[in-house]
Design a protein around this motif. Structure first.
Motif, short mmCIF file in Angstrom:
data_model
loop_
_atom_site.label_atom_id
_atom_site.label_comp_id
_atom_site.label_asym_id
_atom_site.label_seq_id
_atom_site.Cartn_x
_atom_site.Cartn_y
_atom_site.Cartn_z
N HIS A 154 0.81 -1.22 0.00
CA HIS A 154 0.00 0.00 0.00
C HIS A 154 0.84 1.27 0.00
CE1 HIS A 154 -4.08 -1.53 0.14
NE2 HIS A 154 -3.64 -2.50 0.93
N LEU A 155 1.92 1.29 0.76
CA LEU A 155 2.77 2.49 0.76
C LEU A 155 3.52 2.60 -0.56
CD1 LEU A 155 4.13 2.68 4.42
CD2 LEU A 155 2.02 3.63 3.44
N GLY A 156 3.89 1.46 -1.13
CA GLY A 156 4.54 1.49 -2.44
C GLY A 156 3.61 2.00 -3.52
N LEU A 157 2.34 1.61 -3.42
CA LEU A 157 1.34 2.08 -4.38
C LEU A 157 1.14 3.59 -4.26
CD1 LEU A 157 -0.79 1.42 -6.54
CD2 LEU A 157 -2.39 0.94 -4.67
N LEU A 158 0.97 4.06 -3.02
CA LEU A 158 0.77 5.49 -2.81
C LEU A 158 1.98 6.31 -3.24
CD1 LEU A 158 -1.02 5.42 0.66
CD2 LEU A 158 -2.06 5.92 -1.56
N ALA A 159 3.16 5.73 -3.12
CA ALA A 159 4.39 6.43 -3.51
C ALA A 159 4.39 6.79 -4.99
CB ALA A 159 5.62 5.60 -3.17
N LEU A 160 3.64 6.04 -5.79
CA LEU A 160 3.58 6.31 -7.22
C LEU A 160 2.89 7.65 -7.51
CD1 LEU A 160 2.64 2.79 -8.66
CD2 LEU A 160 4.91 3.82 -8.36
N ALA A 161 2.19 8.20 -6.52
CA ALA A 161 1.55 9.50 -6.70
C ALA A 161 2.56 10.64 -6.59
CB ALA A 161 0.43 9.70 -5.68
N GLY A 162 3.77 10.33 -6.12
CA GLY A 162 4.84 11.33 -6.05
C GLY A 162 4.74 12.31 -4.90
N ASN A 163 3.96 11.97 -3.86
CA ASN A 163 3.80 12.86 -2.71
C ASN A 163 4.30 12.14 -1.46
OD1 ASN A 163 2.85 14.41 -0.52
ND2 ASN A 163 1.07 15.12 -1.67
N ALA A 164 5.54 12.43 -1.07
CA ALA A 164 6.16 11.75 0.06
C ALA A 164 5.44 12.03 1.37
CB ALA A 164 7.63 12.16 0.17
N HIS A 165 4.90 13.25 1.51
CA HIS A 165 4.20 13.60 2.76
C HIS A 165 2.92 12.78 2.90
CE1 HIS A 165 6.91 16.85 3.72
NE2 HIS A 165 6.78 17.33 2.50
N LEU A 166 2.23 12.55 1.80
CA LEU A 166 1.03 11.73 1.82
C LEU A 166 1.36 10.32 2.28
CD1 LEU A 166 -1.73 11.59 -0.88
CD2 LEU A 166 -0.63 9.47 -0.14
#
Length: 232
Positions: A154-166
């Motif tokens: 899940h964190l790897g997937l969210l990282a694809l959005a390019g927002n480290a703070h998110l």
């Protein structure tokens, strides 16, 4: 890896400590990751006191990295120190669990839906091994491996959005959650269905099917509160 509750019968031998996210990390960080996963999975029980030597024996390591790792968890608010005894797992209220799930839904669902339009298919496919690890952990009933692979996915997937703070915010919310119902799901044979949703989500993302992505994400996050967090 399952942590042993003080005074409980010995548990089966634990596997070697994993490294999350494929990154090179210190032994202390790896121990902290494993302890955190055990806590999230509900194998370290709220209100219970665990000594560093007891946990060290369970993990097959020395007490020093366990003690240091538990101090990291103290800073995160996941455990409290108990002088001359060890560490007590902090409790999470029903209201807090609801709030965590609500915030995650507000962040993760629209973010992942947007990835159906923007994410590179090669990057999405790179997450498939983690999704398969989640399924394998569900089949074997390894709850700690399940939590670790689920976090990595899940964190790897969210990282694809390019927002480290998110990613940092969601990571913190995941650490603070408790998945008390995982054991019940294994016993009821329902954990595998939840695990397979990760593969379903990847397929929908790669197909650029935004409606399917939203449906899977909504259903999947619903398990966090509706099934996993329930004390059964």
């Amino acid at each position: 890896m399952a942590a042993q509750r003080t005074g409980a019968p010995p548990a089966p031998a634990a596997p070697a400590l994993p490294t999350l996210g494929g990154k090179k990390s210190s032994y202390r960080e790896r121990v902290a990751d494993a302890l955190r996963a055990a806590l999230i999975a509900g194998e370290l029980l709220p209100g219970e006191v665990y000594s560093a030597p007891t946990l060290a024996a369970r993990f097959g390591v020395s007490a020093t990295p366990v003690r240091e790792a538990m101090l990291d968890l103290v800073k995160e608010g996941l455990v409290d120190t108990v002088p001359n005894k060890g560490f007590r797992v902090t409790a999470v209220s029903e209201k807090q669990l609801d709030e965590y799930k609500h915030i995650r839904a507000l962040i993760e669902i629209p973010t992942v839906v947007e990835l159906a339009r923007t994410a590179d298919k090669v990057s999405l496919e790179a997450l498939r091994p983690a999704a398969r690890e989640i399924v394998q952990a569900a089949v074997s009933g390894d709850l700690i491996a399940y939590v670790e692979a689920d976090t990595r996915f899940h964190l790897g997937l969210l990282a694809l959005a390019g927002n480290a703070h998110l990613v940092e915010v969601v990571g913190d919310l995941r650490k603070r959650s408790r998945l008390y119902g995982l054991t019940a799901l294994v016993e009821a044979g329902r954990l595998l269905a939840s695990a397979e949703e990760h593969l379903e989500l990847l397929d929908a993302l790669i197909a650029r099917d935004e409606q399917a992505v939203r449906e899977v994400m909504t259903r999947h996050l619903g398990h966090v509160r509706g099934l996993w967090a329930a004390k059964k």
